[in-house]
Design a protein around this motif. Structure first.
Motif, PDB file in Angstrom:
ATOM      1  N   GLN A 425       0.834  -1.205   0.000  1.00  0.00           N
ATOM      2  CA  GLN A 425       0.000   0.000   0.000  1.00  0.00           C
ATOM      3  C   GLN A 425       0.871   1.257   0.000  1.00  0.00           C
ATOM      4  O   GLN A 425       0.434   2.317  -0.436  1.00  0.00           O
ATOM      5  CB  GLN A 425      -0.922  -0.002   1.220  1.00  0.00           C
ATOM      6  N   PHE A 426       2.089   1.113   0.488  1.00  0.00           N
ATOM      7  CA  PHE A 426       2.964   2.287   0.605  1.00  0.00           C
ATOM      8  C   PHE A 426       4.007   2.280  -0.506  1.00  0.00           C
ATOM      9  O   PHE A 426       4.644   1.254  -0.759  1.00  0.00           O
ATOM     10  CB  PHE A 426       3.631   2.303   1.981  1.00  0.00           C
ATOM     11  N   VAL A 427       4.156   3.417  -1.168  1.00  0.00           N
ATOM     12  CA  VAL A 427       5.072   3.518  -2.318  1.00  0.00           C
ATOM     13  C   VAL A 427       5.867   4.811  -2.217  1.00  0.00           C
ATOM     14  O   VAL A 427       5.428   5.789  -1.602  1.00  0.00           O
ATOM     15  CB  VAL A 427       4.294   3.496  -3.653  1.00  0.00           C
ATOM     16  N   GLU A 428       7.041   4.795  -2.826  1.00  0.00           N
ATOM     17  CA  GLU A 428       7.866   6.013  -2.853  1.00  0.00           C
ATOM     18  C   GLU A 428       7.208   7.066  -3.751  1.00  0.00           C
ATOM     19  O   GLU A 428       7.283   8.261  -3.492  1.00  0.00           O
ATOM     20  CB  GLU A 428       9.270   5.689  -3.397  1.00  0.00           C
ATOM     21  N   ARG A 429       6.604   6.586  -4.841  1.00  0.00           N
ATOM     22  CA  ARG A 429       6.056   7.495  -5.842  1.00  0.00           C
ATOM     23  C   ARG A 429       4.747   6.898  -6.356  1.00  0.00           C
ATOM     24  O   ARG A 429       4.677   5.710  -6.679  1.00  0.00           O
ATOM     25  CB  ARG A 429       7.079   7.615  -6.974  1.00  0.00           C
TER      26      ARG A 429
END
Lengths: 548, 548
Positions: A425-429
């Motif tokens: 669910q969490f991404v850098e971009r």
């Protein structure tokens, strides 16, 4: 003077052309395409009614069957791009330009068609934003709408799925546009008047009901223990300390879990009457146990939900209902209520970046926004105080003098660190940025911006972004609840521990919650059948949700 | 099951009590008080329809004549506290608690009554915010509304002043409340159905029209040369460079001056078709010359304006009109349009502080907010781009990557450095803060917060707050256009010159405007009579505005 009445003259010529196919206002289903060819002109702005729930499916098919030599380059201005026919219109050249709000099931195909240049995109809106433009610069020339029944004067009964219809009709009919309704049947007297007949020019007798998708039904059997844990965290760590009574729940299993924990976990915490009493919400079947247990005072709904009609009719103290006894929904007003009269929006997303920006768009799917950005944003025009709103404002800004300090809408993202198909669910971009680059959009399709999000809940705990005092702190707070995703693994352990010590990050144990207690036995209903039982047999789920 | 239908049972008992006074649904004006005593209960939430324009004045008087022993401690939830009777209700103890949005002419008396504890204040809202709460936690038990005519089934014709009525009725009727309408006459067939009869329980035959205030009529003869100068600055310094086409104008002479300069000063600048084409706006008489000169494409209106009916009927290409030919206004939708579909709000205020916070409240007057905070705030739920909005966003944040940078609503405060009665518009501290202290309010009644304001225009020039990079810069930008007020005199001359060099402050000469050119000859109409002439005799001003 006639130069100032050109739209009216044009409308009257269109009605004249259409009336030849009608008996009074009534047109046979088989003549629907001819009617549309007679009254719509190339280039017209057309609202083909449809959202995430109801669809003017017969009129959609009728428009698709039109001759593109006669009907082409239409500018579609509509809430939902949901049926295959909605996109087929662009393949056939009948439609050219699109302004819309939601495209759940067509999100992959719409992305492909945008890339292929088959659709000229105006913008992706929220529902309320698109409605707003209906009155300013995107007023439909023709509205193709759906109702349950009509009388011979054109008075319409929409039944429980009133949804967008009054708004679409108001913008179209009062600006000299044409309103055409498909109805399931023609009756002598409609059970209630949802749309007065003098706003309706033609009624197509479809001889069958319009299509409705049961989008807000979540089978409790599919709720995971991780979702139960996040629901416990949300109730004990956010609902309780802020005292959130007026709220909206997004679609999805995480919020369904919250609904099903109110009469069990919530009850044990002594929160009945103190949280979750007033909703802007569709008639979620998962809320039935909380309603039956006396938790809920009032619900206003955007639309209805398949199978809930009997239950709603028996619970008018809870729902908005009409003189016929069935639900009166209204998307525009419920969105306004969600914006200005609710203290919390809680929902799920696909991707969250390090600033807290979130999106349901990926490079291959353009899902549209629906209502989330409207309800999931801080309502800066709000002027009435409430405890949750003031507390959130004080969290964010403990320094300013109180009477000049605004409150804050609680905007909560809830989800598992790894979501569907194990995608983090969490991404850098955000993928939304790449999509914006490829489609040369002025704006990346961000669902909720980081500066509007107040809390992120995962199985790792709660990140209270209101308490972050810098972008760097915010980033670590997000990494701190991102678990074993790459984003989570790259956290600064010391910074995260510091944030936890300050209460910016709350782990389950900080709230006295043992993850091992997050058990399905906590759910007030563990199956659709349980929900039917809670409802006293009044809830009648669609067959696809039945396994008995 | 009956335990879930208590509201409906209560409603039916009330109707039963009232029906004895009615013939069908019709009640004689002389029985209005008895009707209200029969159907309203102590403690009820009551919406007595009235805003800054139309008033359910007969029902207001009828409620005031009720016996306080029978009818008391009502909770009034209504847009406007405008008629003396609205406050007399509290003096008599019939009403106790108040949630409202606007109280223009009663602002002094309401302040005195709040200080005296005669009114228990819920909150001061915007219109749209109060409407939102009608669906969540302030749903009226009884709505007392006003219409032009009714038929015997209770179908209502509101005429051009539809305004709040559909919203109030929707919230009340569909939550098992009682709707009582006063009408000017009973007819066999209403000219158009603004409210379907199945939402209306009783119709009181007033035998005369409801009261309407011509609040948006500004006599061009009273426009000052300073106001003309600020209008020139706004057009050339804001409307033109941002290319503002979709907007709302507040009430007042400053924006009336802008409207009257479009066909003269604006025309000479070559701006026709490039600015001010789509409005969320009442039918301002001052806009007639611009409409006639072909500037305006479309207007959606909150309400109507006395004397404009004939003109509107002849200009349906511009206004929203119904099948009867007259205006269809709708406050809720126009407020939504102002929030989400307009790129600019421009209006005036009484006081602006050093942070840019503004208020029309003084220590002795609580005017209410009306629509300004809703339209004069950044709509963070907005997702569609437009040139003015993107440019304002880039002004505010030139650093962030474009696809993640949001646009900004242009929120402009326009006024003279010294306003009414020579009171300075700029103050170190808003009176609203003292009021909040004295009334122990959680929030000072701030109309528009400084972080939402983008430009301040005075005869000294334009301060572009979007370009300020710190609170200190913002303060000096404000001082820099505050002229000879104490706030202006205390400016840091060097800082202000620096801001001017960067274009944060624009003096008239920086825009090539000579204050000596700000002459009344620039006004497209210099009197009400000129407006009548421009309208081809269709505008019929109220007698108080006629001097011929």
């Amino acid at each position: 003077m006639a130069e100032w009445q050109q739209n009216r003259a044009r409308r009257d010529r269109r009605i004249e052309a259409g009336i030849k196919l009608a008996e009074g206002k009534i047109v046979a289903a088989g003549d629907a395409t001819r009617l549309l060819e007679a009254v719509i002109q190339p280039g017209d702005r057309v609202c083909l009614e449809g959202d995430n729930q109801k669809q003017a499916d017969l009129l959609s098919a009728a428009l698709l069957a039109a001759d593109p030599a006669r009907l082409n380059t239409l500018h579609m201005v509509q809430s939902g791009v949901v049926l295959p026919a909605h996109l087929d219109l662009f393949e056939r050249g009948i439609a050219k330009r699109l302004d819309y709000a939601y495209s759940g099931p067509q999100s992959a195909r719409i992305a492909a068609m945008l890339f292929g240049g088959k659709i000229e995109l105006g913008a992706v809106h929220t529902y309320l934003e698109l409605f707003a433009r209906y009155f300013i610069d995107l007023t439909p020339h023709v509205a193709l709408i759906a109702a349950v029944s009509a009388d011979r004067d054109g008075n319409l009964y929409t039944g429980p799925n009133t949804e967008d219809t009054p708004t679409v009709v108001e913008a179209t009919a009062f600006k000299d546009g044409i309103v055409i309704a498909q109805v399931g049947e023609i009756v002598d007297h409609v059970p209630r008047v949802d749309i007065p007949g003098d706003r309706v020019h033609f009624v197509v007798d479809a001889g069958r009901p319009f299509f409705v998708e049961p989008l807000f039904t979540r089978d409790p059997a599919l709720i995971t223990e991780t979702q139960i844990l996040t629901a416990m965290l949300a109730i004990k760590g956010i609902y309780a300390p802020y005292g959130v009574r007026r709220l909206n729940h997004g679609i999805g299993f995480s919020t369904a879990a919250i609904e099903l924990l109110l009469p069990t976990f919530g009850e044990r915490l002594g929160l009945k009457g103190k949280i979750a009493t007033h909703f802007a919400l569709n008639p979620h079947p998962a809320l039935i146990p909380a309603i039956e247990a006396g938790w809920v005072e009032q619900i206003h709904s955007f639309g209805s939900e398949v199978g809930m009609d009997g239950y709603i009719r028996a619970r008018p103290d809870i729902y908005f209902t009409g003189s016929d006894g069935s639900l009166r929904s209204n998307r525009a007003f419920s969105q306004v209520a969600g914006l200005y009269a609710c203290d919390m929006f809680i929902g799920s997303t696909l991707q969250i970046d390090l600033a807290g920006n979130s999106s349901t768009v990926t490079t291959s799917r353009v899902a549209g926004f629906g209502g989330a950005p409207n309800m999931g944003s801080d309502a800066r025009g709000r002027r009435h105080p409430s405890e949750p709103w003031l507390k959130a404002g004080a969290d964010a800004d403990p320094v300013s003098p109180a009477p000049l300090r605004r409150g804050r809408k609680l905007v909560v993202q809830i989800g598992e660190t790894f979501g569907e198909k194990n995608a983090p669910q969490f991404v850098e971009r955000l993928d939304a940025i790449e999509l914006a680059d490829r489609l040369k959009l002025d704006l990346a399709p961000v669902m909720i911006y980081g500066d509007d999000v107040t809390h992120i809940v995962t199985e790792e705990g709660i990140a209270n972004l209101l308490l972050c005092r810098s972008p760097a702190e915010r980033e670590q707070a997000i990494r701190g609840v991102a678990g074993y995703t790459d984003v989570g693994l790259a956290r600064d352990r010391k910074a995260v521990e510091g944030l936890r010590a300050r209460g910016v990050i709350c782990r389950p144990e900080d709230l006295g919650i043992d993850p091992l207690d997050a058990d399905r036995s906590l759910l007030a209903a563990r199956s659709i059948k349980d929900l039917v039982h809670w409802s006293g047999g009044l809830y009648d789920p669609p067959s696809r949700f039945r396994n008995w």
